[in-house]
Design a protein around this motif. Structure first.
Motif, PDB file in Angstrom:
ATOM      1  N   ALA A 367      11.333   9.945  25.448  1.00 50.63           N
ATOM      2  CA  ALA A 367      11.487  11.339  25.023  1.00 50.63           C
ATOM      3  C   ALA A 367      10.323  12.194  25.499  1.00 50.63           C
ATOM      4  CB  ALA A 367      11.608  11.410  23.496  1.00 50.63           C
ATOM      5  N   THR A 368       9.111  11.635  25.457  1.00 49.28           N
ATOM      6  CA  THR A 368       7.932  12.381  25.899  1.00 49.28           C
ATOM      7  C   THR A 368       8.015  12.719  27.377  1.00 49.28           C
ATOM      8  OG1 THR A 368       6.551  11.317  24.222  1.00 49.28           O
ATOM      9  CG2 THR A 368       5.423  12.327  26.092  1.00 49.28           C
ATOM     10  N   VAL A 369       8.337  11.722  28.213  1.00 51.29           N
ATOM     11  CA  VAL A 369       8.423  11.949  29.655  1.00 51.29           C
ATOM     12  C   VAL A 369       9.536  12.943  29.976  1.00 51.29           C
ATOM     13  CG1 VAL A 369       8.946  10.855  31.872  1.00 51.29           C
ATOM     14  CG2 VAL A 369       7.430   9.714  30.243  1.00 51.29           C
ATOM     15  N   THR A 370      10.685  12.783  29.317  1.00 53.76           N
ATOM     16  CA  THR A 370      11.810  13.686  29.576  1.00 53.76           C
ATOM     17  C   THR A 370      11.475  15.117  29.155  1.00 53.76           C
ATOM     18  OG1 THR A 370      13.379  11.869  29.215  1.00 53.76           O
ATOM     19  CG2 THR A 370      14.250  14.108  29.116  1.00 53.76           C
ATOM     20  N   PHE A 371      10.866  15.266  27.990  1.00 54.14           N
ATOM     21  CA  PHE A 371      10.496  16.593  27.488  1.00 54.14           C
ATOM     22  C   PHE A 371       9.501  17.273  28.416  1.00 54.14           C
ATOM     23  CE2 PHE A 371       7.659  19.214  24.786  1.00 54.14           C
ATOM     24  CZ  PHE A 371       8.576  20.195  24.434  1.00 54.14           C
ATOM     25  N   TYR A 372       8.504  16.522  28.864  1.00 54.73           N
ATOM     26  CA  TYR A 372       7.496  17.118  29.744  1.00 54.73           C
ATOM     27  C   TYR A 372       8.105  17.481  31.095  1.00 54.73           C
ATOM     28  CZ  TYR A 372       3.172  18.039  32.173  1.00 54.73           C
ATOM     29  OH  TYR A 372       2.177  18.653  32.886  1.00 54.73           O
ATOM     30  N   THR A 373       9.025  16.644  31.591  1.00 58.18           N
ATOM     31  CA  THR A 373       9.695  16.957  32.855  1.00 58.18           C
ATOM     32  C   THR A 373      10.496  18.243  32.722  1.00 58.18           C
ATOM     33  OG1 THR A 373       9.864  14.593  33.378  1.00 58.18           O
ATOM     34  CG2 THR A 373      11.291  16.087  34.606  1.00 58.18           C
ATOM     35  N   LEU A 374      11.201  18.396  31.608  1.00 58.77           N
ATOM     36  CA  LEU A 374      11.966  19.620  31.379  1.00 58.77           C
ATOM     37  C   LEU A 374      11.056  20.843  31.288  1.00 58.77           C
ATOM     38  CD1 LEU A 374      14.625  18.350  28.803  1.00 58.77           C
ATOM     39  CD2 LEU A 374      15.090  19.236  31.104  1.00 58.77           C
ATOM     40  N   LEU A 375       9.926  20.706  30.607  1.00 62.66           N
ATOM     41  CA  LEU A 375       8.985  21.821  30.521  1.00 62.66           C
ATOM     42  C   LEU A 375       8.456  22.198  31.898  1.00 62.66           C
ATOM     43  CD1 LEU A 375       6.788  21.185  27.340  1.00 62.66           C
ATOM     44  CD2 LEU A 375       8.439  23.017  27.732  1.00 62.66           C
ATOM     45  N   THR A 376       8.145  21.183  32.703  1.00 60.86           N
ATOM     46  CA  THR A 376       7.657  21.442  34.058  1.00 60.86           C
ATOM     47  C   THR A 376       8.690  22.217  34.863  1.00 60.86           C
ATOM     48  OG1 THR A 376       6.330  19.417  34.012  1.00 60.86           O
ATOM     49  CG2 THR A 376       6.813  20.363  36.171  1.00 60.86           C
ATOM     50  N   ILE A 377       9.948  21.851  34.707  1.00 64.26           N
ATOM     51  CA  ILE A 377      11.025  22.542  35.428  1.00 64.26           C
ATOM     52  C   ILE A 377      11.166  23.975  34.932  1.00 64.26           C
ATOM     53  CG2 ILE A 377      13.521  22.592  35.809  1.00 64.26           C
ATOM     54  CD1 ILE A 377      13.444  19.502  35.601  1.00 64.26           C
ATOM     55  N   TRP A 378      11.222  24.152  33.624  1.00 62.61           N
ATOM     56  CA  TRP A 378      11.479  25.476  33.059  1.00 62.61           C
ATOM     57  C   TRP A 378      10.327  26.447  33.300  1.00 62.61           C
ATOM     58  CZ3 TRP A 378      13.210  22.969  27.821  1.00 62.61           C
ATOM     59  CH2 TRP A 378      14.476  22.388  28.011  1.00 62.61           C
ATOM     60  N   LEU A 379       9.099  25.928  33.376  1.00 61.23           N
ATOM     61  CA  LEU A 379       7.933  26.807  33.516  1.00 61.23           C
ATOM     62  C   LEU A 379       7.479  26.962  34.962  1.00 61.23           C
ATOM     63  CD1 LEU A 379       5.825  25.581  30.449  1.00 61.23           C
ATOM     64  CD2 LEU A 379       7.302  27.600  30.608  1.00 61.23           C
ATOM     65  N   ASP A 380       8.192  26.359  35.895  1.00 65.03           N
ATOM     66  CA  ASP A 380       7.819  26.476  37.305  1.00 65.03           C
ATOM     67  C   ASP A 380       8.159  27.889  37.801  1.00 65.03           C
ATOM     68  OD1 ASP A 380       7.935  26.355  40.240  1.00 65.03           O
ATOM     69  OD2 ASP A 380       7.659  24.203  39.974  1.00 65.03           O
ATOM     70  N   GLU A 381       7.137  28.613  38.235  1.00 66.50           N
ATOM     71  CA  GLU A 381       7.322  30.010  38.609  1.00 66.50           C
ATOM     72  C   GLU A 381       8.018  30.199  39.956  1.00 66.50           C
ATOM     73  OE1 GLU A 381       4.596  28.026  38.529  1.00 66.50           O
ATOM     74  OE2 GLU A 381       2.859  29.366  38.717  1.00 66.50           O
ATOM     75  N   LEU A 383      10.822  28.360  41.001  1.00 66.87           N
ATOM     76  CA  LEU A 383      12.203  27.899  40.995  1.00 66.87           C
ATOM     77  C   LEU A 383      13.151  29.041  40.626  1.00 66.87           C
ATOM     78  CD1 LEU A 383      11.971  24.448  39.156  1.00 66.87           C
ATOM     79  CD2 LEU A 383      12.227  24.848  41.614  1.00 66.87           C
ATOM     80  N   THR A 384      14.322  29.034  41.245  1.00 70.81           N
ATOM     81  CA  THR A 384      15.366  29.971  40.851  1.00 70.81           C
ATOM     82  C   THR A 384      16.059  29.448  39.593  1.00 70.81           C
ATOM     83  OG1 THR A 384      17.079  28.867  42.175  1.00 70.81           O
ATOM     84  CG2 THR A 384      15.745  30.568  43.269  1.00 70.81           C
ATOM     85  N   VAL A 385      16.837  30.294  38.961  1.00 74.75           N
ATOM     86  CA  VAL A 385      17.578  29.886  37.763  1.00 74.75           C
ATOM     87  C   VAL A 385      18.523  28.740  38.098  1.00 74.75           C
ATOM     88  CG1 VAL A 385      19.236  30.626  36.016  1.00 74.75           C
ATOM     89  CG2 VAL A 385      17.396  32.174  36.730  1.00 74.75           C
ATOM     90  N   ARG A 386      19.163  28.818  39.245  1.00 78.71           N
ATOM     91  CA  ARG A 386      20.089  27.763  39.650  1.00 78.71           C
ATOM     92  C   ARG A 386      19.368  26.440  39.860  1.00 78.71           C
ATOM     93  NH1 ARG A 386      24.354  28.159  44.754  1.00 78.71           N
ATOM     94  NH2 ARG A 386      25.367  26.121  44.398  1.00 78.71           N
ATOM     95  N   GLU A 387      18.177  26.494  40.488  1.00 81.28           N
ATOM     96  CA  GLU A 387      17.412  25.264  40.706  1.00 81.28           C
ATOM     97  C   GLU A 387      16.958  24.666  39.380  1.00 81.28           C
ATOM     98  OE1 GLU A 387      15.145  25.469  44.959  1.00 81.28           O
ATOM     99  OE2 GLU A 387      14.535  26.955  43.470  1.00 81.28           O
ATOM    100  N   ARG A 388      16.533  25.516  38.456  1.00 82.38           N
ATOM    101  CA  ARG A 388      16.116  25.012  37.147  1.00 82.38           C
ATOM    102  C   ARG A 388      17.264  24.289  36.448  1.00 82.38           C
ATOM    103  NH1 ARG A 388      13.289  30.124  36.745  1.00 82.38           N
ATOM    104  NH2 ARG A 388      11.026  29.772  36.832  1.00 82.38           N
ATOM    105  N   ALA A 389      18.440  24.884  36.509  1.00 83.24           N
ATOM    106  CA  ALA A 389      19.602  24.285  35.845  1.00 83.24           C
ATOM    107  C   ALA A 389      19.959  22.942  36.487  1.00 83.24           C
ATOM    108  CB  ALA A 389      20.790  25.240  35.912  1.00 83.24           C
TER     109      ALA A 389
END
Length: 448
Positions: A367-381, A383-389
């Motif tokens: 859960a920790t690794v998955t959560f941090y990976t998701l945060l990294t994706i969502w906060l990456d300045e 990435l486009t919205v489509r890439e984040r999804a």
């Protein structure tokens, strides 16, 4: 007594997991403060260089009779190439699209036996407005030596940006890189390097690894303890490069060696920073054997340089920050030892959890690794919205992907131990080979 070994392995796994959680937390908080620092930095553009800083660089620079005069504002973009016919034109095209126009391009052709040289000369004919030159080595001298020859004899820029022949520069990368030099104590800028394709398992693995790895550089920049600057789109002051006499050629990672050699001067006055908005893209390796070979080279070269510049570690100095000597460099060594135990510990922990029907530890780590990976994706300045999804859909696989990478890193570490003699007794690196590229093969234009 039979329970002692399982207990040790359990606590090893627990220790590794706790260490990762702490680091994830530091990276997360540090990245947020870095973003605030970015906004403040952009609001303060235009800081003048202190005269004493420029005078020090100039007075201690290594000049030769063959060194060309330095042109203020000019960026020397040097591209190292060895048998890169499938990708060299793509790289030159990306440079041509740059919004910053005051640059020269020098292709350091390290004795290519394919069409690399011919394609560059053809590009010169088709783009007469671009200041493009090719410097050909008569024999394979190695990447570091080829870059040295190009820069020492032909580089005229006030700044230097290095590129690999398989990399693509984003249009605003040069402009954004130069803004960091408004801080007079910034000597080098590490780029935000992203993987070009992630349509395969290996591609996705490298994409996630790069995203998380480069996010950690935000913390290191904030704490002024960065010393690892890669070769893709890294930018330096030319005077600083002359001061340290350019690249050393006695390690497998000449780019890390250069940034560490500059850091040795004192990272209080010669800072390395990460530019999240200096975006470049590069090809990932295509096969698992190629990945293993690449990671061995990176690890072996990193260890060579850590040993070479070990005098900075745990050594308080007015020239170096405590975060560098007491945190960043020791953690770089500790992480190598962690890699020796983490895959084995993780494997046993999974087995132990299944046998004892207590999966909480594994679930928590996952859960920790998955959560941090998701945060990294969502906060990456970048990435486009489509890439984040799209990447968010793949985030639940990150734990397994990183486990595969840990096994690759473990193999590389064991190979380093087997060849430990070369870590201390370094020899000159005088050859190199480019890996298989995914870029489309190009055709020489008629009349070239």
């Amino acid at each position: 007594m039979s329970m002692d070994i399982p207990l040790v392995i359990f606590w090893l796994f627990a220790g590794v997991s706790i260490l990762y959680v702490i680091h994830f937390g530091l990276y997360l908080v540090g990245a947020n403060f870095y973003d605030v620092w970015q906004q403040r930095r952009k609001a303060l553009w235009g800081v003048r260089f202190p005269a004493e800083y420029e005078a020090e660089c100039a007075a201690t620079a290594t000049w030769t009779s063959r060194a060309p005069p330095e042109v203020p504002g000019l960026v020397s973009i040097v591209v190292a190439a060895h048998n890169e016919e499938t990708v060299i034109v793509r790289t030159l095209d990306s440079i041509a699209r740059s919004t910053y126009r005051s640059f020269e391009v020098i292709v350091a052709d390290d004795s290519s036996t394919d069409l690399t040289g011919r394609l560059v000369r053809d590009y010169q004919v088709r783009h007469p407005d671009m200041d493009l030159r090719i410097v050909r080595m008569h024999k394979n001298v190695g990447k570091g030596a080829a870059l040295n020859a190009a820069l020492r004899r032909h580089g005229r820029g006030q700044y230097v940006m290095t590129l690999d022949a398989d990399s693509i520069l984003e249009p605003g990368a040069i402009t954004n890189a130069l803004t960091y030099f408004d801080d007079p104590y910034v000597a080098g800028v590490a780029a935000n390097v992203q993987i070009l394709s992630d349509t395969t398992v290996l591609g996705l693995l490298q994409r996630f690894e790069h995203m998380i790895g480069y996010r950690s550089k935000k913390l290191y920049s904030l704490l002024n303890c960065e010393f690892v600057v890669g070769g893709v789109a890294s930018t330096y002051r030319m005077r600083v490069l002359r001061k340290v006499d350019f690249y050393d050629t006695d390690t497998l990672t000449e780019d890390i060696g250069l940034s560490m050699k500059i850091t040795k001067l004192g990272n209080r006055r010669f800072r390395m920073v990460y530019g999240a908005d200096v975006v470049a893209r590069t090809e990932g390796v295509l096969t698992l054997p190629a990945l293993a070979k690449q990671r061995f080279r990176w690890k072996y070269g990193s260890l060579q340089n850590l040993i070479k510049y070990r005098g900075m570690m745990l050594n308080p100095s007015r020239r170096h920050t405590g975060t560098l000597t007491y945190y960043r460099m020791p953690m770089a060594i500790l992480s190598e030892f962690t890699l020796l135990v983490s895959p084995l510990a993780w494997t046993y922990a999974v087995y132990w959890s299944l046998v004892t029907q207590t999966p909480a530890l594994i679930v928590g780590a996952y859960a920790t690794v998955t959560f941090y990976t998701l945060l990294t994706i969502w906060l990456d300045e970048n990435l486009t919205v489509r890439e984040r999804a799209r990447l968010s859909v793949y985030a639940p696989t990150a734990y397994l992907l990183f486990y595969i990478m840990d096994l690759v890193q473990l193999t590389a570490a064991l190979r380093c131990i087997a060849r430990s003699r070369g870590l201390v007794r370094r020899q000159e690196i005088n050859t190199w080979k480019s890996p298989k590229r995914a870029g489309s093969t190009v055709v020489v234009a008629h009349g070239a």
